[in-house]
Design an enzyme around this catalytic site. Sequence first.
Site, PDB file in Angstrom:
ATOM      1  CB  SER A  17      -0.902  -0.001   1.237  1.00  0.00           C
ATOM      2  OG  SER A  17      -0.129   0.322   2.364  1.00  0.00           O
ATOM      3  CE  LYS A  18      -0.874   7.161  -2.773  1.00  0.00           C
ATOM      4  NZ  LYS A  18      -2.075   7.909  -2.988  1.00  0.00           N
ATOM      5  NE  ARG A  19       0.746   0.359   6.068  1.00  0.00           N
ATOM      6  CZ  ARG A  19       1.301  -0.727   6.520  1.00  0.00           C
ATOM      7  NH1 ARG A  19       2.404  -0.661   7.216  1.00  0.00           N
ATOM      8  NH2 ARG A  19       0.775  -1.904   6.279  1.00  0.00           N
TER       9      ARG A  19
END
Length: 473
Positions: free
Chosen positions: A242-244
């Site tokens: 994911s984005k993180r």
Amino acid sequence: MSQKVRVRFAPSPTGNMHIGGLRTALFNWLFARHASGTFLIRIEDTDKERSEEKYVQALLDALAWVGIESDEKIIFQSQRQDAYHAVLNKLVTEKKAYRCFCTAEDLEKRIRATGNTEEHYGYDGFCRDLPINHDEQRFFGVRFRIPSELASIEVTDLIRGTVIFERNQLDDFIIFRSDGTPMYNFAVVVDDHYSAITHIIRGEEHLSNTPKQILLYQACGFSVPHFAHIPMILAPDGSKLSKRHGATDVLAYKKQGYLPDALINYIVRLGWSNGDQEIFTKNQMIAQFTLEGVGKKAAIFDVQKLDWMNGVYIREKNAEHLYDLIQQTEMATIFMLQSSGYTKQQLLDAIRLYQPRVKNLVELVHEIMKLWQEPTEYNQEDVKKWITPESAVLFTKACQLLEGCEPFDLSTVTLILKSLCEQESVKFPTLAQPIRIALTGGTTSPGVFEMLVLLGKEKSVMRLKALQVQINF
Ligand code: GLU
């Protein structure tokens, strides 16, 4: 004689291109190129609510950025209604599919009424044998009739081997919605047959769709293509990417100054390998890519490795090419504005100076722009360590020599400063470090001579004198 390879990448335009999608596209493209076959792009836009035109463009832009294009006209599922209807009608006429009037609530009510909810999987077959009423006014969907004799279905996957799905893992699934649009599994089979696709290479999340698609191929009398499901891409901690864990959107990497060849090289190694080799030119990838090289285990997305690889590619490129690539990053405008006092030649020199030291082009631009700025403060630790009575004398002499240095080019500046240190019998850093501090505010910088020449005599001498004034030495 073996068939001519034809593969496709079939994104749904419901979002931007992600790393996982790009890898699927790349594996298909490499597989086709390796076999001198054909690579197609098909836009799966039957879901009208979620599909958007802007995403079609974003997906194609991302692919074009890395050099992947369709070998034939791009197919849009939204323009193939007639083909879907023709196949659907045939299946219904042959009783391989049937109209279904049940709503989700109807089905739920019936299952609850049996009191035996656990044993029920999916549709209960309520509409299976209803006689066809051609005057029917109610809306209906169409379900595929799983052949009654079916005990299990075997998927032969080129990566995972044989995977067996039992009959009770399948129900009479919907192939056409009541709004008249085809479901994914149906449209995909009709289209892959129409495009004469020989190998379907896609993400592992589609493996459970494959038995349904095989049944549809068989029911339609189409030959079944080969399947290869590529393992997932996970984050380093094993969670879903994911984005993180860094950007997942491919075009964000373009803006952040990643090189398309570096990204492709990084991505090809997510699940595919050929010995220990890490760096591959596109031609090497094409020559070496086979599905046997794709592993069964999930791949790990590691942004540090991507950074490393991007650095390798940046170091290999010539400055002109990097200059062009910088124009595609989010820093392009500010870079050109801040560099307005410098010639193109100076910008190329600056790129050459910093390219061995950075991981991406945004960092490269930041470093160059930092050099354009006169330092407003000096790193105190560096000042304490390097500004000494001995270096002060030397520094003043160097200032004078540089002021009179003509021409102010690399060989002359180098000669003057090196000779000065020799004459005074001091080691070069005694002079070089204070100069670095004067030019950049600290001691972490590229070569002193190169920086001096790049800034030119006037700016360099001004910065040297400013240090003398500010710290009084
Ligand atoms: N539209 C599907 C997706 O984006 C394609 C699946 C397939 O390749 O069959 O996941």
